[in-house]
Enzyme design. Structure first.
Site, PDB file in Angstrom:
ATOM      1  N   ASP A 149       0.860  -1.183   0.000  1.00 39.86           N
ATOM      2  CA  ASP A 149       0.000   0.000   0.000  1.00 39.86           C
ATOM      3  C   ASP A 149       0.895   1.231   0.000  1.00 39.86           C
ATOM      4  OD1 ASP A 149      -3.154   0.473   1.643  1.00 39.86           O
ATOM      5  OD2 ASP A 149      -2.008   1.915   0.476  1.00 39.86           O
ATOM      6  N   ASP A 164      -2.607   2.465  -6.176  1.00 38.83           N
ATOM      7  CA  ASP A 164      -1.728   2.577  -5.012  1.00 38.83           C
ATOM      8  C   ASP A 164      -1.670   1.313  -4.159  1.00 38.83           C
ATOM      9  OD1 ASP A 164      -4.320   2.743  -4.076  1.00 38.83           O
ATOM     10  OD2 ASP A 164      -3.831   4.217  -2.533  1.00 38.83           O
ATOM     11  N   GLU A 165      -2.266   0.225  -4.614  1.00 35.37           N
ATOM     12  CA  GLU A 165      -2.125  -0.986  -3.806  1.00 35.37           C
ATOM     13  C   GLU A 165      -2.209  -2.240  -4.663  1.00 35.37           C
ATOM     14  OE1 GLU A 165      -5.609  -2.582  -1.494  1.00 35.37           O
ATOM     15  OE2 GLU A 165      -6.089  -0.456  -1.463  1.00 35.37           O
TER      16      GLU A 165
END
Length: 365
Positions: free
Chosen positions: A7, A102-103
């Site tokens: 993350d 973003d993850e």
DNA sequence: TCTGGGGTCCTCCGCCTG
DNA sequence: TCTGCAGGCGGAGGACCC
């Protein structure tokens, strides 16, 4: 399975800080207009000290921190940074499932045969990402996606949490139910209503109580996850199954002509998207949101897919009229979506041809 | 005059058909 | 011909995620 969840820490805000280092020491909010109806997309850690969180209204964020800096999201820039991040991660761990800009999940087991080596791999990922982009990320490592995901959130920013095999349920037990992926506001409310506040309490629910509280397979799935049981494998990237556009008005709109104009503008964008990707859609859905935040949707399906802006616009407007006939009133939001994709475009028909719907497959002709 | 935008998945219901 | 049933499917809405 040894899986890591990665993350990126306050990703959008972190990118804005890299682009403009003067923002670093200030409370920064990436989101909509603080004087309009926007919400917070991401806040940097300085802004979070004031209680600003994702999904909070920007007006509320401004009240909490009047000297915060507000910037609009720049998704094109974030996509560029994200591409560099995931290329870098793939150079350390080749098998990845991205779950957003973003993850994502990493198949650590592929490069580390046991948990003793997993820490070194995770640290190598963090070092590589920081070296390539100056961005920091947090990782969680476990035997399943759900454990890795909860673990990655434990030591932010820049943290690393490893949950050894056999310790999953024990690790999850003390956490608040809301931290479990799959439990949103509604499920949280139901569980809390019966005094279930931790994942341990959820994991301990008997079959009878579970069936009453959360009937269906969703309930069993959530209890399994609370026990650390999550058989989901890493998935390869898949094709999108729907595309939509929607817009919240600055002020509620009751003028039907204006609403139709908005829908046709969105239909144009959808058609452009369909044409450029060489696809046609069979189902058109119009969504409306009333001032009291209730949502209605109306959809219709064609026998053959279309990528025609006029056709999509006509259907979207007719569906809007249907929704307003069921419940009239000004609207806060309208949107149009298309789904049910055919891989081939609608065939041009000669003028005067019979265009009545028929149960035929475009691909067969 | 608190609450975005773009998605996915699941469930329920009613209709149609064999 | 009528009725009941099961399954498929479209439509609608809820819940959730990033």
């Amino acid at each position: 399975m040894i899986v890591a969840h990665l993350d990126l820490d306050a990703f959008f805000a972190a990118v804005e800080e890299l682009e403009d280092p003067a923002l670093r020491a200030k409370p920064l909010v990436v989101g909509g207009d603080p004087h309009g109806r926007g919400v917070v997309s991401t806040a940097n850690y300085e802004a979070r000290k004031f209680g600003i969180r994702s999904a909070m209204s920007c007006a509320e964020a401004l009240r909490r921190c009047p000297h915060a800096v507000f910037v609009r999201p720049r998704h094109t820039v974030y996509r560029e940074y994200s591409a560099v991040v995931w290329d870098t991660v793939a150079s350390v761990v080749p098998t990845i499932e991205r779950a957003g800009l973003d993850e994502g999940y990493l198949d650590v087991g592929e490069v580390a045969p046991d948990f003793a080596r997993a820490r070194a791999v995770a640290e190598a990922v963090q070092t590589a990402v920081r070296g390539a982009t100056s961005l920091s990320c947090s990782l969680g490592v476990g035997t399943s996606k759900v454990v890795a995901k909860v673990a990655s959130d434990r030591r932010k920013p820049g943290g690393l949490t490893i949950v050894p095999p056999g310790r999953e349920a024990e690790f999850l037990a003390p956490f608040d139910i809301r931290l479990l992926p799959g439990i949103g506001p509604r499920t949280e409310e139901r569980l809390r209503g019966l005094g279930i506040a931790t994942l341990g309490a959820l994991a301990a629910l008997g079959d009878g109580d579970l069936a009453t509280l959360l009937p269906g397979k969703n309930g069993r799935m959530l209890r399994d996850r609370a026990r650390g049981i999550d058989p989901r494998p890493l998935e390869p990237p898949s094709e999108r199954i729907s595309i939509s556009h929607e817009e919240t008005f600055e002020r509620d709109v009751g003028d039907l002509e204006r609403l139709h104009e908005e829908l046709r503008r969105m239909a144009d964008r959808l058609a452009e998207h369909l044409i450029s990707s060489g696809r046609a859609a069979r189902t058109v859905t119009t969504k409306v949101r009333y001032p009291d935040f209730s949502i209605r949707s109306r959809s219709t399906s064609l026998p053959v897919g279309t990528d025609d802006a006029q056709r999509i616009g006509d259907l979207a407007c007719a569906l809007l009229d249907r929704a307003l006939a069921d419940r009239a009133g000004p609207l806060r939001l309208v949107g149009v979506g298309v789904s049910g994709f055919d891989p081939y475009r609608q065939l041009a028909l000669p003028v005067g041809a019979d265009t009545r719907p028929r149960a035929v497959d475009a691909r067969a002709s």
